[in-house]
Design an enzyme around this catalytic site. Structure first.
Site, PDB file in Angstrom:
ATOM      1  N   GLU A 164      -1.670  -1.327  -3.800  1.00  0.00           N
ATOM      2  CA  GLU A 164      -2.803  -0.444  -3.531  1.00  0.00           C
ATOM      3  C   GLU A 164      -2.407   1.023  -3.689  1.00  0.00           C
ATOM      4  O   GLU A 164      -1.376   1.450  -3.174  1.00  0.00           O
ATOM      5  CB  GLU A 164      -3.278  -0.718  -2.101  1.00  0.00           C
ATOM      6  CG  GLU A 164      -4.572  -0.068  -1.715  1.00  0.00           C
ATOM      7  CD  GLU A 164      -5.001  -0.484  -0.312  1.00  0.00           C
ATOM      8  OE1 GLU A 164      -5.683   0.318   0.344  1.00  0.00           O
ATOM      9  OE2 GLU A 164      -4.633  -1.603   0.119  1.00  0.00           O
ATOM     10  N   ASP A 197       0.858  -1.186   0.000  1.00  0.00           N
ATOM     11  CA  ASP A 197       0.000   0.000   0.000  1.00  0.00           C
ATOM     12  C   ASP A 197       0.891   1.231   0.000  1.00  0.00           C
ATOM     13  O   ASP A 197       1.536   1.548   0.994  1.00  0.00           O
ATOM     14  CB  ASP A 197      -0.913   0.003   1.222  1.00  0.00           C
ATOM     15  CG  ASP A 197      -1.911   1.159   1.188  1.00  0.00           C
ATOM     16  OD1 ASP A 197      -1.901   1.929   0.205  1.00  0.00           O
ATOM     17  OD2 ASP A 197      -2.705   1.289   2.143  1.00  0.00           O
TER      18      ASP A 197
END
Length: 356
Positions: free
Chosen positions: A217, A189
């Protein structure tokens, strides 16, 4: 069954350790809890957290929206006209997705309690899911040690925060991979921390090094949709939208234009469970799988996310470890490593009546 009143209170929840991402470092959270009461005394509860850098909502704005337009919209409405009440929450003001989420969660809890069903059963699911564990941004050795501990604690999937220093990100993942079994899944992420070209270069390098990245992400800025598509089209690793996704219209645009491969749904961004169902269903119709995620939140709102996830067939990934970062023990959910068991009682399974 007429809705008689809405109450709000604020709770301060310290974290066990600082939570570091490319966007912020948190040492505690403020949770705004809402209770909605029927004329017969039955209540439902919900919660929201202010996250300036993502939703733009503050504690003051959440409280004002709940006690102002949201309260006015639902007082004297009949809870058995459930969908109408939920729609009134969404239509009563612009933005304020966190406040809307808190009210939506409380209404779902209340309606499930009225029907004497666990919320996940009302939503059509079963109460068991498996979450990942987040490893915050830090020096490579520290992140590797934290990842190793999480694996020893029983987590089979790790979500690694990167993006605050792209020059270190490859070293971070290499250090982690050296300390954990190859069977452990790794998700990255970046929290908008890379430029499109940086993202492509870094992800390709990780692919060449065979670091086994399951997905990445939000690699680029939330509003840089062309940059997001640039990355998606040039790497083999699946790309997931997070901060780029708030509304149903966002979901439709992202999936129809194939800007990303996956979507991350958070109740605080979209405005609650009813809106989250729309997002997941739009993605499902377009062959795009979804993750359920959360901010750094209390058990109350994370439990609501878990119930939603358990009830929707297009939620394939789960990122609901936030309660494990809190000093207080999780409520409404039983964690066993990465396994979450929702309690089998009406509503969310969390009671607050005696505290108000």
């Amino acid at each position: 069954m007429i809705i008689r009143e809405l109450y709000v209170k604020q709770r301060h929840l310290p974290l066990r350790a600082p939570f570091k991402t490319a966007l912020r470092t948190a040492v505690d959270i403020e949770s705004l809890e809402v209770m909605i009461e029927l004329e017969n005394g039955l209540t439902g509860i919900g919660a929201a957290v202010p996250t300036w850098v993502i939703t733009g909502d503050s504690s003051e704005s959440i409280k004002a929206a709940l006690l102002g337009p949201i309260r006015s919209a639902i007082i004297d409405e009949d809870i058995t006209n459930f969908k109408k009440v939920l729609k009134k929450v969404q239509k009563c003001c612009i933005g304020n997705t966190s406040a809307k989420a808190a009210a939506d969660i409380a209404l779902h809890d209340l309606y499930a309690r009225l029907l004497q069903l666990p919320l996940y059963a009302l939503l059509g699911g079963k109460g068991t899911i498996e979450t990942d564990m987040t490893v915050g941004v830090d020096d490579p050795d520290v992140m590797a040690a934290n990842a190793e501990k999480s694996v020893k604690d029983g987590f089979k999937v790790l979500k690694i925060k990167v993006g605050n220093d792209p020059t270190l990100d490859i070293a971070r993942i290499q250090a982690i991979r050296e300390r954990i079994p190859a069977t452990i899944k790794i998700r990255l992420d970046a929290n908008q921390g890379w430029t499109p070209k940086e993202a492509v270069r870094l992800i390709r390098e990780m692919e060449n090094l065979e670091l086994g990245i399951e997905l990445v992400e939000q690699p680029v800025h939330a509003r840089d949709l062309e940059g997001l598509k640039f990355v998606t089209d040039r790497v083999n690793t699946p790309i997931m939208a997070d901060e780029s996704l708030f509304s149903a219209s966002d979901a439709l645009m992202l999936v129809s234009g194939r800007y990303v491969d996956l979507l991350n749904i958070k109740l605080m961004k979209c405005g609650g469970i009813d809106e989250a169902i729309k997002l997941a269903s739009i993605a499902e119709a377009n062959g795009i799988a979804c993750m359920i995620g959360s901010m750094m939140e209390s058990s109350l709102s994370v439990a609501a996310a878990a119930h939603f996830a358990a009830g929707h067939p297009n939620i394939k990934f789960y990122d609901l470890d936030a309660p494990l970062w809190l000093v207080e023990e999780p409520e409404g959910m039983l964690y066993n490593g990465g396994n979450i068991q929702l309690v089998d009682v009406p509503g969310l399974g969390i009671t607050r009546e005696k505290e108000w």
